[in-house]
Design a protein around this motif. Sequence first.
Motif, PDB file in Angstrom:
ATOM      1  N   TYR A  74       0.830  -1.270  -0.112  1.00  0.00           N
ATOM      2  CA  TYR A  74       0.155   0.190  -0.056  1.00  0.00           C
ATOM      3  C   TYR A  74       0.616   1.323   0.218  1.00  0.00           C
ATOM      4  CZ  TYR A  74      -4.142  -2.586   1.310  1.00  0.00           C
ATOM      5  OH  TYR A  74      -5.253  -3.580   1.284  1.00  0.00           O
ATOM      6  N   HIS A  75       1.887   1.225   0.851  1.00  0.00           N
ATOM      7  CA  HIS A  75       2.604   2.605   1.075  1.00  0.00           C
ATOM      8  C   HIS A  75       4.059   2.568   0.663  1.00  0.00           C
ATOM      9  CE1 HIS A  75      -0.956   3.659   3.477  1.00  0.00           C
ATOM     10  NE2 HIS A  75      -0.951   2.701   4.051  1.00  0.00           N
ATOM     11  N   GLY A  76       4.405   1.509   0.433  1.00  0.00           N
ATOM     12  CA  GLY A  76       6.283   1.421   0.063  1.00  0.00           C
ATOM     13  C   GLY A  76       6.432   1.635  -1.281  1.00  0.00           C
ATOM     14  N   PRO A  77       7.687   1.348  -1.601  1.00  0.00           N
ATOM     15  CA  PRO A  77       8.270   1.778  -3.036  1.00  0.00           C
ATOM     16  C   PRO A  77       7.715   0.621  -3.602  1.00  0.00           C
ATOM     17  CG  PRO A  77       9.862   0.512  -1.656  1.00  0.00           C
ATOM     18  CD  PRO A  77       8.981   1.021  -0.939  1.00  0.00           C
ATOM     19  N   LEU A  78       7.604   1.097  -5.109  1.00  0.00           N
ATOM     20  CA  LEU A  78       7.173   0.164  -6.378  1.00  0.00           C
ATOM     21  C   LEU A  78       7.972  -1.133  -6.204  1.00  0.00           C
ATOM     22  CD1 LEU A  78       6.470   2.755  -9.271  1.00  0.00           C
ATOM     23  CD2 LEU A  78       4.794   1.396  -7.768  1.00  0.00           C
ATOM     24  N   ARG A 123      -3.401  -6.172 -10.340  1.00  0.00           N
ATOM     25  CA  ARG A 123      -2.381  -4.942 -10.289  1.00  0.00           C
ATOM     26  C   ARG A 123      -3.166  -3.645 -10.413  1.00  0.00           C
ATOM     27  NH1 ARG A 123       3.123  -6.219 -10.736  1.00  0.00           N
ATOM     28  NH2 ARG A 123       3.095  -8.287  -9.708  1.00  0.00           N
ATOM     29  N   ALA A 124      -4.326  -3.729 -11.026  1.00  0.00           N
ATOM     30  CA  ALA A 124      -5.369  -2.358 -11.232  1.00  0.00           C
ATOM     31  C   ALA A 124      -5.841  -2.055  -9.870  1.00  0.00           C
ATOM     32  CB  ALA A 124      -6.276  -2.506 -12.295  1.00  0.00           C
ATOM     33  N   LYS A 125      -6.382  -2.718  -9.248  1.00  0.00           N
ATOM     34  CA  LYS A 125      -6.678  -2.560  -7.676  1.00  0.00           C
ATOM     35  C   LYS A 125      -5.801  -2.102  -7.112  1.00  0.00           C
ATOM     36  CE  LYS A 125      -9.143  -5.007  -3.993  1.00  0.00           C
ATOM     37  NZ  LYS A 125      -9.917  -6.062  -3.412  1.00  0.00           N
ATOM     38  N   LEU A 126      -4.589  -2.900  -6.797  1.00  0.00           N
ATOM     39  CA  LEU A 126      -3.596  -2.500  -6.101  1.00  0.00           C
ATOM     40  C   LEU A 126      -3.122  -0.946  -6.408  1.00  0.00           C
ATOM     41  CD1 LEU A 126      -0.918  -2.851  -4.002  1.00  0.00           C
ATOM     42  CD2 LEU A 126      -0.008  -3.936  -5.827  1.00  0.00           C
ATOM     43  N   TYR A 127      -3.124  -0.618  -7.763  1.00  0.00           N
ATOM     44  CA  TYR A 127      -2.426   0.727  -7.909  1.00  0.00           C
ATOM     45  C   TYR A 127      -3.329   1.759  -7.624  1.00  0.00           C
ATOM     46  CZ  TYR A 127       1.545  -1.257 -10.511  1.00  0.00           C
ATOM     47  OH  TYR A 127       2.809  -1.885 -10.637  1.00  0.00           O
ATOM     48  N   ALA A 128      -4.744   1.356  -7.918  1.00  0.00           N
ATOM     49  CA  ALA A 128      -5.844   2.315  -7.290  1.00  0.00           C
ATOM     50  C   ALA A 128      -5.753   2.607  -5.709  1.00  0.00           C
ATOM     51  CB  ALA A 128      -7.224   1.744  -7.640  1.00  0.00           C
ATOM     52  N   ARG A 131      -2.782   4.843  -5.091  1.00  0.00           N
ATOM     53  CA  ARG A 131      -3.170   6.386  -5.447  1.00  0.00           C
ATOM     54  C   ARG A 131      -3.860   6.949  -4.047  1.00  0.00           C
ATOM     55  NH1 ARG A 131      -3.383   4.110 -10.473  1.00  0.00           N
ATOM     56  NH2 ARG A 131      -5.587   3.854 -10.506  1.00  0.00           N
ATOM     57  N   PHE A 132      -4.912   6.022  -3.701  1.00  0.00           N
ATOM     58  CA  PHE A 132      -5.744   6.623  -2.607  1.00  0.00           C
ATOM     59  C   PHE A 132      -4.806   6.926  -1.525  1.00  0.00           C
ATOM     60  CE2 PHE A 132      -8.153   5.723   1.389  1.00  0.00           C
ATOM     61  CZ  PHE A 132      -9.187   6.745   0.990  1.00  0.00           C
ATOM     62  N   CYS A 133      -3.796   5.859  -1.219  1.00  0.00           N
ATOM     63  CA  CYS A 133      -3.112   6.100   0.134  1.00  0.00           C
ATOM     64  C   CYS A 133      -2.265   7.139   0.070  1.00  0.00           C
ATOM     65  CB  CYS A 133      -2.376   4.949   0.346  1.00  0.00           C
ATOM     66  SG  CYS A 133      -3.148   3.420   0.803  1.00  0.00           S
ATOM     67  N   ARG A 137      -1.994  10.465   2.183  1.00  0.00           N
ATOM     68  CA  ARG A 137      -0.812  11.021   3.039  1.00  0.00           C
ATOM     69  C   ARG A 137      -0.461  12.615   2.672  1.00  0.00           C
ATOM     70  NH1 ARG A 137       1.374   6.000   1.548  1.00  0.00           N
ATOM     71  NH2 ARG A 137       2.563   6.962  -0.338  1.00  0.00           N
ATOM     72  N   ARG A 138      -0.766  12.852   1.341  1.00  0.00           N
ATOM     73  CA  ARG A 138      -0.727  14.222   0.976  1.00  0.00           C
ATOM     74  C   ARG A 138      -1.419  15.293   1.867  1.00  0.00           C
ATOM     75  NH1 ARG A 138      -0.113  13.196  -5.408  1.00  0.00           N
ATOM     76  NH2 ARG A 138       1.992  12.729  -5.428  1.00  0.00           N
ATOM     77  N   MET A 139      -2.702  14.807   1.858  1.00  0.00           N
ATOM     78  CA  MET A 139      -3.674  15.660   2.543  1.00  0.00           C
ATOM     79  C   MET A 139      -3.722  15.610   4.232  1.00  0.00           C
ATOM     80  SD  MET A 139      -5.843  16.618   0.307  1.00  0.00           S
ATOM     81  CE  MET A 139      -7.423  17.273   1.429  1.00  0.00           C
TER      82      MET A 139
END
Length: 157
Positions: A74-78, A123-128, A131-133, A137-139
């Motif tokens: 979810y939060h780590g590097p690619l 992978r589509a679900k993982l990348y979505a 992006r949400f995570c 973090r930005r917010m």
Amino acid sequence: LLTQARRTAMLLTSNKTYEGDYNGAVAMLVEQCRECSSVLFDVMSVIWVRLRDSKGLHWKHGFQALQILRNLLYHGPLSAIAEATDGMDKIRLMKFYNDNMRSQICTQIRQVASQVYNLLVDRAKLYAIRRFCINERRMSRKQEKRYVKQVGMQVSM
């Protein structure tokens, strides 16, 4: 020679209750993995060892290793995705975990393993989710900066 990250990963996946802020320690470990690829290598090696030795009384090793792996996805590097993909066979085996007398524990481990496995397959679900995570973090960082500015104004007045 154990690195600090390896030591932390071992403590987080131990049978003993972690002394301190568990969630904070996992977040710090994930942050360190984003900053340095050798830290990710150390953490992933602990995860694979813990999955392998999660038999009987050591069921927590596998359960907590899978939770850390999920956090890395979810939060780590690619590169964490590539590392996890290399060990998909180990994760797939955990989907059928049955090495504990208590069925509730086996069910929990199988559920987390299924979540991690399904993320790696879809992978589509993982990348979505990633992006949400990232947006979350930005917010939260923007809100922290806003709070610091407000507190700074109140102190200087």
